[in-house]
Design an enzyme around this catalytic site. Structure first.
Site, short mmCIF file in Angstrom:
data_model
loop_
_atom_site.label_atom_id
_atom_site.label_comp_id
_atom_site.label_asym_id
_atom_site.label_seq_id
_atom_site.Cartn_x
_atom_site.Cartn_y
_atom_site.Cartn_z
N LYS A 1 6.78 0.94 8.91
CA LYS A 1 5.72 1.02 7.93
C LYS A 1 4.45 1.52 8.61
O LYS A 1 4.35 1.57 9.82
CB LYS A 1 5.47 -0.36 7.28
CG LYS A 1 6.64 -0.79 6.39
CD LYS A 1 6.40 -2.09 5.65
CE LYS A 1 5.07 -2.20 5.00
NZ LYS A 1 4.74 -1.07 4.09
N GLY B 1 6.34 -0.88 -0.07
CA GLY B 1 7.25 0.19 0.30
C GLY B 1 7.49 0.23 1.79
O GLY B 1 7.11 -0.68 2.54
N THR C 1 0.85 -1.20 0.00
CA THR C 1 0.00 0.00 0.00
C THR C 1 0.88 1.25 0.00
O THR C 1 1.95 1.25 0.63
CB THR C 1 -0.88 -0.01 1.27
OG1 THR C 1 -1.71 -1.16 1.21
CG2 THR C 1 -1.76 1.24 1.35
N ASP D 1 8.31 3.44 5.14
CA ASP D 1 8.48 4.85 5.50
C ASP D 1 9.92 5.15 5.90
O ASP D 1 10.41 6.26 5.71
CB ASP D 1 7.53 5.22 6.64
CG ASP D 1 6.09 5.05 6.19
OD1 ASP D 1 5.68 5.75 5.26
OD2 ASP D 1 5.39 4.19 6.76
N LYS E 1 14.65 7.21 2.21
CA LYS E 1 14.04 6.47 3.33
C LYS E 1 15.09 5.75 4.20
O LYS E 1 14.76 5.24 5.26
CB LYS E 1 13.07 5.40 2.79
CG LYS E 1 12.01 5.90 1.80
CD LYS E 1 10.80 6.42 2.50
CE LYS E 1 9.65 6.81 1.59
NZ LYS E 1 8.89 5.72 1.04
N THR F 1 4.48 4.17 -3.60
CA THR F 1 5.44 3.29 -4.29
C THR F 1 4.73 2.00 -4.71
O THR F 1 4.91 1.52 -5.84
CB THR F 1 6.64 2.97 -3.38
OG1 THR F 1 7.08 4.17 -2.73
CG2 THR F 1 7.78 2.37 -4.17
N GLU G 1 -0.60 -5.27 6.05
CA GLU G 1 0.73 -5.40 5.44
C GLU G 1 1.55 -6.44 6.19
O GLU G 1 2.24 -7.27 5.59
CB GLU G 1 1.45 -4.05 5.47
CG GLU G 1 0.83 -3.03 4.52
CD GLU G 1 1.39 -1.62 4.65
OE1 GLU G 1 1.18 -0.84 3.72
OE2 GLU G 1 2.01 -1.30 5.68
N GLY H 1 2.70 4.44 7.40
CA GLY H 1 2.39 5.84 7.12
C GLY H 1 1.04 5.98 6.43
O GLY H 1 0.33 6.96 6.62
C1 5RP Z 1 1.47 2.12 4.14
C2 5RP Z 1 2.93 1.90 4.16
C3 5RP Z 1 3.73 2.36 2.99
O1 5RP Z 1 4.52 1.32 2.54
C4 5RP Z 1 4.59 3.49 3.43
O2 5RP Z 1 3.78 4.49 4.03
C5 5RP Z 1 5.38 4.09 2.27
O3 5RP Z 1 4.53 4.86 1.48
P1 5RP Z 1 5.02 5.58 0.16
O4 5RP Z 1 5.39 4.51 -0.82
O5 5RP Z 1 3.79 6.37 -0.26
O6 5RP Z 1 6.17 6.48 0.50
O7 5RP Z 1 3.49 1.35 5.08
O8 5RP Z 1 0.87 1.72 5.33
#
Ligand code: 5RP
Length: 223
Positions: free
Chosen positions: A99, A87, A33, A89, A126, A36, A108, A101
């Protein structure tokens, strides 16, 4: 050769597309989610006739997969998955992650746990020496919010309710600021043991298996 710097979004797209090389024909693909992961979903659409479907870690990702005509399967019927792509954070070169965010941390963590290989796709902004600069998301049963916030304060953090946000599971998120996480494996267990915590966003007990890192210089791979 272009002389402007790559944007963070361009790096996210490049690294997400690089993850396609990890997918084999006939697989059911676990999908994460976030922005990315969205680039990954868009790229996966280009090989949708070669895969047997996907398991999504959020309603938002499920909807995007369906819009591309990719079948979304229930994890219970799909069984163990060969791969999960998502992805993060914040990440260390030990492949420990923060993770959540986007608030999808519980699903996940479930899909990652049910997958043989977790491929984490990040841009190099990151990468950190230790986790904690990015506030640690903790998913909490609503009635336990204050109790959990006190317990997180006792661990040295500064929890803040994510205002106006409800997870796909009907819970709330506390974002914990000011943690300097030197022992992510221990802290992940400690927070999970607070009554009322559903999941926390540390992925250290089960870290990524492979990390693809996008930067100006291209995509590099860590194991
Ligand atoms: C969502 C997540 C995402 O992997 C994380 O927030 C990274 O997001 P992005 O790819 O928009 O930077 O853990 O719950």
């Amino acid at each position: 050769m272009r002389d402007e710097a790559m944007t963070q979004d361009e790096m996210k797209k490049a690294v997400a597309e690089a993850a396609l090389s990890k997918i084999e024909d006939g697989w059911v693909v676990g999908v994460g989610t976030g922005s990315t992961a969205n680039y990954f979903i868009d790229a996966l659409a280009g090989m949708k006739n070669r895969i047997d479907g996907a398991v999504a870690s959020s309603e938002a990702s499920a909807e995007r997969l369906r819009k591309h005509g990719i079948e979304v399967l229930d994890l219970n019927s799909a069984g163990p998955l060969p791969i999960y792509v998502d992805g993060a954070d914040e990440a260390t070169t030990h492949l420990h992650l923060t993770k959540g965010g986007g608030g999808a941390l519980t699903r996940e963590k479930i899909v990652a746990a049910a997958s043989e290989t977790f491929v984490c796709v990040v841009d190099d902004t990151k990468i950190a020496n230790y986790l904690g600069n990015f506030p640690l998301p903790v998913e909490v049963i609503p009635m336990a919010r204050s109790h959990v916030a006190r317990a997180l304060s006792n661990l040295g953090g500064n929890p803040e309710l994510r205002e106006g946000f409800v997870t796909d599971n009907g819970n709330v998120i506390l974002d914990v600021h000011n943690l300097r996480i030197m022992n992510p494996v221990e802290l992940e267990s400690e927070i999970d043991h607070i009554a009322g915590v559903v999941t926390n966003g540390l992925f250290a007990r089960r870290p990524a298996d492979v990390m693809l890192i996008g930067s100006e210089k291209g995509v590099r791979e860590l194991h």
